[in-house]
Design a protein around this motif. Sequence first.
Motif, short mmCIF file in Angstrom:
data_model
loop_
_atom_site.label_atom_id
_atom_site.label_comp_id
_atom_site.label_asym_id
_atom_site.label_seq_id
_atom_site.Cartn_x
_atom_site.Cartn_y
_atom_site.Cartn_z
N THR A 140 43.32 39.67 39.35
CA THR A 140 44.77 39.76 39.30
C THR A 140 45.32 38.74 38.30
O THR A 140 44.85 37.62 38.23
CB THR A 140 45.39 39.50 40.68
N ASN A 141 46.33 39.17 37.57
CA ASN A 141 46.93 38.31 36.55
C ASN A 141 47.88 37.30 37.20
O ASN A 141 47.61 36.11 37.27
CB ASN A 141 47.64 39.22 35.54
N LYS A 142 48.98 37.82 37.77
CA LYS A 142 49.97 36.95 38.41
C LYS A 142 49.43 36.33 39.70
O LYS A 142 49.97 35.35 40.20
CB LYS A 142 51.21 37.80 38.73
N GLY A 143 48.34 36.90 40.23
CA GLY A 143 47.70 36.33 41.43
C GLY A 143 46.75 35.20 41.09
O GLY A 143 46.02 34.71 41.95
N GLY A 144 46.71 34.80 39.80
CA GLY A 144 45.92 33.64 39.39
C GLY A 144 44.43 33.92 39.31
O GLY A 144 43.62 33.04 39.62
N GLY A 145 44.06 35.12 38.91
CA GLY A 145 42.63 35.42 38.70
C GLY A 145 41.86 35.69 39.99
O GLY A 145 40.63 35.59 40.01
N ALA A 146 42.58 36.07 41.04
CA ALA A 146 41.88 36.38 42.31
C ALA A 146 41.08 37.67 42.15
O ALA A 146 41.48 38.57 41.40
CB ALA A 146 42.90 36.56 43.43
N CYS A 147 39.92 37.76 42.83
CA CYS A 147 39.19 39.03 42.78
C CYS A 147 39.04 39.65 44.17
O CYS A 147 38.93 38.98 45.17
CB CYS A 147 37.86 38.98 42.07
N TRP A 148 39.03 40.96 44.14
CA TRP A 148 39.06 41.77 45.37
C TRP A 148 37.72 41.77 46.10
O TRP A 148 36.66 41.66 45.49
CB TRP A 148 39.39 43.22 45.03
N ASP A 149 37.85 42.02 47.39
CA ASP A 149 36.68 42.26 48.22
C ASP A 149 36.32 43.76 48.09
O ASP A 149 37.20 44.62 48.23
CB ASP A 149 37.07 41.91 49.67
N PHE A 150 35.07 44.04 47.79
CA PHE A 150 34.64 45.43 47.54
C PHE A 150 34.92 46.34 48.74
O PHE A 150 35.32 47.50 48.60
CB PHE A 150 33.15 45.43 47.18
N GLU A 152 37.32 46.17 50.84
CA GLU A 152 38.75 46.53 50.89
C GLU A 152 39.06 47.62 49.87
O GLU A 152 39.81 48.56 50.14
CB GLU A 152 39.60 45.28 50.59
N LEU A 153 38.41 47.51 48.71
CA LEU A 153 38.61 48.54 47.68
C LEU A 153 38.10 49.89 48.17
O LEU A 153 38.71 50.94 47.92
CB LEU A 153 37.88 48.15 46.38
N LYS A 154 36.99 49.86 48.91
CA LYS A 154 36.43 51.11 49.47
C LYS A 154 37.38 51.67 50.52
O LYS A 154 37.59 52.88 50.59
CB LYS A 154 35.06 50.83 50.11
N ALA A 155 37.94 50.77 51.34
CA ALA A 155 38.86 51.23 52.39
C ALA A 155 40.12 51.85 51.76
O ALA A 155 40.65 52.85 52.26
CB ALA A 155 39.23 50.05 53.29
N ILE A 156 40.55 51.29 50.64
CA ILE A 156 41.73 51.87 49.95
C ILE A 156 41.36 53.25 49.39
O ILE A 156 42.16 54.19 49.44
CB ILE A 156 42.27 50.92 48.86
N ARG A 157 40.15 53.39 48.88
CA ARG A 157 39.72 54.71 48.39
C ARG A 157 39.77 55.75 49.51
O ARG A 157 40.16 56.90 49.30
CB ARG A 157 38.30 54.61 47.79
N LYS A 158 39.39 55.32 50.70
CA LYS A 158 39.41 56.25 51.83
C LYS A 158 40.86 56.68 52.12
O LYS A 158 41.14 57.85 52.37
CB LYS A 158 38.75 55.60 53.06
N ASN A 182 29.17 39.21 42.36
CA ASN A 182 27.83 39.78 42.27
C ASN A 182 27.80 41.26 42.68
O ASN A 182 27.01 41.68 43.53
CB ASN A 182 26.88 38.94 43.16
N GLU A 183 28.70 42.04 42.08
CA GLU A 183 28.82 43.46 42.43
C GLU A 183 28.04 44.34 41.45
O GLU A 183 27.84 43.98 40.30
CB GLU A 183 30.29 43.92 42.37
N ASN A 184 27.67 45.52 41.94
CA ASN A 184 27.03 46.53 41.10
C ASN A 184 28.13 47.32 40.38
O ASN A 184 28.97 47.95 41.01
CB ASN A 184 26.19 47.46 41.99
#
Length: 198
Positions: A140-150, A152-158, A182-184
């Motif tokens: 995230t840009n305005k979030g100061g470079g935070a990175c998502w939990d994979f 949570e991203l999967k849950a959003i896809r659902k 350390n994501e694929n």
Amino acid sequence: MKVNLISDTVTRPTPGMLDAMMNAAVGDDVFKNDPSVIALEEKVAEYFDMEASLFFPSGTMTNQTAIKVHTQPGEQLICDKYAHVYNYEGGGVSFNSGVSCKLVDGHRGMMTAEQVEKAINPPDFYHSPLTTLVCIENTTNKGGGACWDFEELKAIRKVCDDHGLKYHLDGARLWNALVARNENRKEYVELFYSIRVL
Ligand SMILES: Cc1ncc(COP(=O)(O)O)c(C=O)c1O
């Protein structure tokens, strides 16, 4: 020593980079005969195991194009209140795509799947714009470079699948996020209908 990390534009090209530019094979990309652009597009598509990739001169143009492709005028997208596509890009989503943004009050630019689901307008309520797209940003840009939990991203896809929504990843600094977590990369981008990287 101080290192200025405000933008990659504050660094200067090295002689090796300038040399590569001066000696690059060039052509007309409109006619699909710029060998350097073709090589780059093939490399990125293969790297992420995606059907195809397109070179754009800027991240803003890439996001704007993806949003245009996924939506129709009058529709609404869901994004965090810090999202680049909402706060910057010259308000382009409303001009280029004619869509509005439903803002979610997330944490450092990241939303939960539950928040996304709550932000969807009821599709049979014709007074509200139809929700058709979810945009997320990593890092995230305005979030100061935070990175998502994979997860949570999967849950959003659902949530997207359950409600027939498209899913776009604004992957500014995606490589940093992949290394940090350390994501694929292939599993990661499989979640999205479109990604943009730089
Ligand atoms: C999350 C995010 N999206 C989009 C952009 C826009 O990229 P560009 O400056 O290449 O248009 C940036 C640039 O910093 C960004 O951080």
